[in-house]
Design a protein around this motif. Structure first.
Motif, short mmCIF file in Angstrom:
data_model
loop_
_atom_site.label_atom_id
_atom_site.label_comp_id
_atom_site.label_asym_id
_atom_site.label_seq_id
_atom_site.Cartn_x
_atom_site.Cartn_y
_atom_site.Cartn_z
N ASP A 162 0.86 -1.18 0.00
CA ASP A 162 0.00 0.00 0.00
C ASP A 162 0.90 1.23 0.00
O ASP A 162 1.68 1.43 0.93
N VAL A 163 0.77 2.05 -1.04
CA VAL A 163 1.65 3.20 -1.24
C VAL A 163 0.98 4.46 -0.69
O VAL A 163 -0.21 4.67 -0.89
N GLU A 207 5.10 5.31 3.53
CA GLU A 207 4.59 6.63 3.95
C GLU A 207 5.81 7.52 4.21
O GLU A 207 6.81 7.06 4.76
N SER A 208 5.73 8.79 3.80
CA SER A 208 6.89 9.67 3.92
C SER A 208 6.78 10.71 5.02
O SER A 208 7.80 11.24 5.47
N THR A 247 9.43 6.19 3.46
CA THR A 247 10.07 6.53 2.18
C THR A 247 9.06 7.18 1.25
O THR A 247 7.85 6.99 1.38
N GLU A 248 9.58 7.97 0.31
CA GLU A 248 8.75 8.51 -0.76
C GLU A 248 8.78 7.61 -1.98
O GLU A 248 7.91 7.71 -2.85
N GLY A 249 9.79 6.75 -2.07
CA GLY A 249 9.95 5.90 -3.25
C GLY A 249 9.45 4.49 -3.00
O GLY A 249 8.70 4.22 -2.06
N PRO A 291 -3.21 8.96 -3.87
CA PRO A 291 -1.78 9.29 -3.90
C PRO A 291 -1.55 10.71 -4.40
O PRO A 291 -2.31 11.23 -5.22
N VAL A 292 -0.51 11.34 -3.87
CA VAL A 292 -0.14 12.67 -4.34
C VAL A 292 0.37 12.56 -5.78
O VAL A 292 0.06 13.38 -6.64
#
Length: 250
Positions: A55-56, A78-79, A101-103, A119-120
């Motif tokens: 899950d991003v 999650e960033s 992380t963002e990646g 998602p952004v």
């Protein structure tokens, strides 16, 4: 001296935590129609059928935690540090690894399912890379010009590029360019109402990309103008755009 209703509502909303992705503070203050497809229910049915899922931009982990069955290997990214802490506390008891992380720092061909709610940004090449052949990306996303009645109240008319930056047609093109096969796309426009100015302040503090750099101090005059409008005319009405997209890796 007793605070005015405007000052009290704004102060209350300013003091409230905006960590996580739980909007329950808005209960009784704002309403939003929900998409007819029921994203969490559909996600839950997919999670029950796979062995490895990711899950991003999981936020506080609320969405996947609401799914009754999680696969043996489940990870989430999650960033934002406050959300990382919330998601870890929420999901660790269910065996989910939360990665700050963002990646997507994972190997190739790892996951049967990659999901993301709102998602952004969608990194389609990276999603295609981490999916196993036959695996799917399943996501509910913010569509074009979402809640732009509110955005343009504060920022003025926006250029067409900004209005269409989240168009589902663009998502389809980018998914296909990354080598994925789009198997489902659905779009809906949903009525949203802000019942008081506190709801507006909380929303703009939480959904930070709507009015970038929003602060009460900077926009106090516009907030007061909107407060007086709501008090006089009733709820401020906007329209939320949502689309569902599912893409499969051949």
């Amino acid at each position: 001296m007793r605070k005015s209703r405007f000052d009290a509502l704004v102060a209350e909303a300013e003091a409230e935590s905006v960590d996580g992705w739980d909007f329950s503070w808005l209960d009784g203050r704002a309403t939003e129609e929900r998409p007819s497809w029921g994203y969490q229910r559909l996600l839950g049915s997919r999670l029950a059928q796979v062995e490895a899922a990711l899950d991003v931009e999981t936020g506080g982990g609320e969405v996947i935690d609401g799914c009754p069955h999680l696969p043996p290997l489940t990870a989430a990214t999650e960033s934002w540090p406050p959300n990382v802490a919330r998601a870890s506390a929420r999901l660790r008891p269910r065996g989910v690894v939360v990665v700050a992380t963002e990646g997507l720092p994972f190997g190739d061909n790892v996951f049967d399912l990659v999901s993301s709610r709102h998602p952004v940004r969608t990194n389609w090449p990276e999603i295609a890379r981490v999916l196993r052949p036959g695996g799917s990306y399943f996501s509910q996303q913010v569509g074009p010009a979402s809640v732009f009645e509110l955005v343009e109240f504060f920022l003025g008319p926006q250029p067409e590029e900004a209005r269409n930056s989240r168009h589902p047609d663009r998502a389809v093109q980018e998914a296909e360019a990354a080598g994925l096969e789009v198997v489902d796309v659905r779009s809906e426009s949903l009525r949203t109402e802000f019942l008081d100015i506190g709801a507006v302040v909380y929303f703009l503090r939480k959904v930070i990309w709507m009015v970038p750099g929003f602060t009460v101090e900077q926009y106090r005059d516009k907030l007061r103008e909107l407060h007086e409008r709501i008090e006089r005319d009733g709820p401020f009405v906007a329209h939320t755009a949502r689309f569902l997209i599912e893409a499969r890796k051949p």
